[in-house]
Each structure stands twice: as structure tokens, then as C-alpha cells.
Design an enzyme around this catalytic site. Structure first.
Site, short mmCIF file in Angstrom:
data_model
loop_
_atom_site.label_atom_id
_atom_site.label_comp_id
_atom_site.label_asym_id
_atom_site.label_seq_id
_atom_site.Cartn_x
_atom_site.Cartn_y
_atom_site.Cartn_z
N ASN A 1 0.75 -1.00 0.07
CA ASN A 1 0.17 0.03 0.09
C ASN A 1 0.87 1.25 -0.08
O ASN A 1 1.38 1.48 1.00
CB ASN A 1 -0.81 0.11 1.46
N TRP A 2 1.09 1.98 -1.24
CA TRP A 2 1.95 3.21 -1.39
C TRP A 2 1.36 4.35 -0.66
O TRP A 2 2.24 5.33 -0.66
CB TRP A 2 2.22 3.30 -2.75
N LYS A 3 0.10 4.37 -0.26
CA LYS A 3 -0.31 5.51 0.18
C LYS A 3 -0.39 6.75 -0.77
O LYS A 3 -0.24 6.66 -1.93
CB LYS A 3 0.07 5.69 1.65
N HIS B 1 -9.42 1.38 5.09
CA HIS B 1 -8.24 1.46 5.64
C HIS B 1 -8.41 2.44 6.71
O HIS B 1 -9.05 3.39 6.63
CB HIS B 1 -7.16 2.05 4.61
N GLU C 1 -6.85 4.76 7.95
CA GLU C 1 -6.44 6.29 7.60
C GLU C 1 -7.96 6.88 6.82
O GLU C 1 -8.21 7.94 6.81
CB GLU C 1 -5.37 6.39 6.72
N GLU D 1 -5.25 -4.95 10.60
CA GLU D 1 -4.25 -4.01 10.61
C GLU D 1 -4.66 -3.18 12.09
O GLU D 1 -5.26 -2.11 12.12
CB GLU D 1 -4.40 -2.87 9.56
N GLY E 1 2.51 2.24 10.71
CA GLY E 1 3.37 3.67 10.75
C GLY E 1 4.04 3.58 11.89
O GLY E 1 4.75 4.96 12.10
N SER F 1 3.67 -2.06 10.32
CA SER F 1 4.91 -2.22 10.66
C SER F 1 5.59 -3.63 10.25
O SER F 1 6.59 -4.01 11.04
CB SER F 1 5.08 -1.73 11.91
N GLY G 1 2.96 -1.18 4.10
CA GLY G 1 2.87 0.57 4.07
C GLY G 1 4.18 0.60 3.72
O GLY G 1 5.01 0.65 2.58
C1 PEP Z 1 -0.79 0.29 6.17
O1 PEP Z 1 -0.96 1.46 6.51
O2 PEP Z 1 -1.47 -0.40 5.47
C2 PEP Z 1 0.43 -0.38 6.90
C3 PEP Z 1 0.69 -1.58 7.00
O3 PEP Z 1 1.60 0.55 6.90
P1 PEP Z 1 3.00 0.32 7.67
O4 PEP Z 1 3.57 -1.02 6.98
O5 PEP Z 1 3.59 1.54 7.24
O6 PEP Z 1 2.84 0.17 9.32
#
Ligand code: PEP
Length: 260
Positions: A6-8, A96, A98, A168, A174, A214, A235
Site C-alpha cells: 500500500n503505497w499510500k 483502511h 486512514e 491492521e 506506521g 509495521s 505500507g
Molecule cells: C498500512 O497502512 O496499510 C500499513 C501496514 O502501514 P505500515 O506498514 O507503514 O505500518
């Protein structure tokens, strides 16, 4: 085992294309056995044609990070399922945390989008997860069950390849602080049970349940070797081919050990 990025809202289009190209290059020259690992990347909307093009010869599917629940209309700034399928998208991340946090998306919104995704042949990647406060209050199971039920109520899923669920935990996204493998496994088992009640064992046993929060090359093996963790939604570590493929290598190792 599905390794999904997920490149956001990161990279511009040339950088996104270059990232996709280095993932393709890394996969074509991988020394370890990644043969049965599946790959998906979800870049920003405007990257989709360039990234799809860069991955045309690679075993990587491309998805979006969100979409609207209607086919078309006066929804300035939004993107629809038919638009995504018209450029070769296969999947779409929905709900998600976010989106839930910054755009007030509710389970009902996620449900409407999941119905729409299925109606257009897109695989919904439904994200669920509790806050730290909810975990501390012992509510993680009920929160996550409620999100799964809310997102999937009335959504027809006839085979395991029509759905992905990503657990998640919000406190792990993050933050650099991933869930412990056993903690994540416990939650994945809760989600699997829920899916079994809803869709039956034949479907639920094989729906990919991804862990997200993470995940990095150094902690991926422990997470991915849990029985109900079928991959990762990644992410920040998906923004460099080296770390994305480093996680994929761990997925390949888990699969190889399972075959032995
Ligand atoms: C995400 O937001 O889907 C995610 C898993 O981010 P990160 O790996 O940076 O925690």
C-alpha cells in the site's frame, strides 16, 4: 501467501514507475524460490497506468487504495469501480484506518463499496483493526468482529479468491511497533471464524488474511509463519523494492518449509 504493498500518498509518477520497475527486476532475478508467493501493489490512482505498464511482464497484480460506491456521478475528486477495471485494476483496498480516521468512513460505507467492488469483479481488501485504547479495554475481538460483519453483511463471496481481509491494528500502522505474531494470530483466528460462519469452511479457509502494521523484513517471518496469517499488507516497507522483496523472501521461506 500474498505480499501486498500500500503505497499510500507517496512517490510521484516517475518515481512510482521506477519503483514498480525495480520490483519487476528484483522478481525476475530473485535467487530464492518466490514461485508461489503472490504479489499486489496499490499505488495512488494517477500512477495506475504507468505502474500497470511497468509490471506488465511481472507476476504482480495492481490494485487501488479506495473507490466510490457509485458507478458514476457528481462526486468531485472520486474514482469509480468501472474506472478502475477499465485500466486493468484487479483489487481495491477498502476501509483502511486512514480512510476511517481522516474521511470518517463507516462500516456502512465500507459495506457499500465492498458490494460495488464485487459487482464489478474487483477483489475487496477489507481492512479492520482496533485502536490501542480498544485493545487495552479488552475490546479488540468485538471491535474487529463488528468491522468484519459491518463490511461484509450481504456481500456475496462464492470463492476464496473474491475477498481479502487485512487485520491492521491501528497502533501498529506506521509506528514501527508491529503486533507480536501470537497476538496477530489470535485476531486472525477470530476473523477466520467469522468468515466461516458467514461463507462456510470451503471459502473461509482459503480467504487470504493479511497482517498489516509495521511489517518489515526483520519481523515478517514470525508473523507469516502463523497458521492464519496468509500474507502482509505493507505500507512504508513497500516503498523500496529491497524491503518489499525482503518480506517476500520470508514469505517464500515459510511456504518452502510448509512443503518440506
Ligand atoms: C498500512 O497502512 O496499510 C500499513 C501496514 O502501514 P505500515 O506498514 O507503514 O505500518
Amino acid at each position: 501467501m500474498l505480499v501486498a504493498g500500500n503505497w499510500k500518498m507517496n512517490t510521484d509518477v516517475p518515481d512510482g514507475r521506477a519503483l514498480a520497475a525495480s520490483i519487476a527486476e528484483g522478481l525476475s532475478s530473485a535467487s530464492s524460490d518466490l514461485g508461489t508467493v503472490e504479489f499486489l501493489v496499490c499505488p495512488p490512482y494517477v500512477h495506475l497506468p504507468a505502474v500497470t505498464d511497468a509490471l506488465a511482464d511481472a507476476p504482480v497484480t495492481v490494485g487501488a487504495q479506495d473507490m466510490h460506491a457509485e458507478d458514476e456521478g457528481a462526486y468531485t475528486g472520486d474514482v469509480s469501480a468501472p474506472m478502475l477495471t477499465s485500466i486493468g485494476c484487479d483489487a481495491v483496498i477498502l476501509g483502511h484506518s486512514e480512510r476511517r480516521k481522516y474521511y470518517d468512513e463507516t462500516d456502512a460505507d465500507v459495506n457499500a463499496k465492498a458490494q460495488q467492488a464485487r459487482a464489478h469483479g474487483l477483489v475487496p481488501i477489507v481492512c479492520v483493526g482496533e485502536t490501542l485504547e480498544q485493545r487495552k479495554a479488552g475490546e479488540a475481538d468485538t471491535v474487529v468482529q463488528g468491522q468484519v460483519d459491518g463490511a461484509l453483511s450481504g456481500v456475496p463471496i462464492d470463492s476464496a479468491d473474491e475477498l481479502v481481509v487485512a487485520y491492521e491494528p491501528i497502533w501498529a500502522i506506521g509506528t514501527g511497533e508491529s503486533a507480536e505474531p501470537e497476538q496477530a494470530q489470535e485476531m486472525h483466528a477470530v476473523i477466520r471464524d467469522d468468515l466461516t460462519e458467514r461463507y462456510g469452511t470451503a471459502v473461509a479457509d482459503d480467504v487470504p488474511l493479511l497482517y498489516g502494521g509495521s511489517m518489515k523484513p526483520h519481523n515478517a517471518y514470525g508473523l507469516l509463519s502463523q497458521p492464519d496469517i496468509d500474507g502482509g499488507l505493507i505500507g512504508s516497507a513497500s516503498l523500496a523494492a529491497e524491503s518489499f522483496l525482503g518480506i517476500a523472501e520470508k514469505a517464500g521461506k515459510v511456504l518452502e518449509e510448509a512443503r518440506d
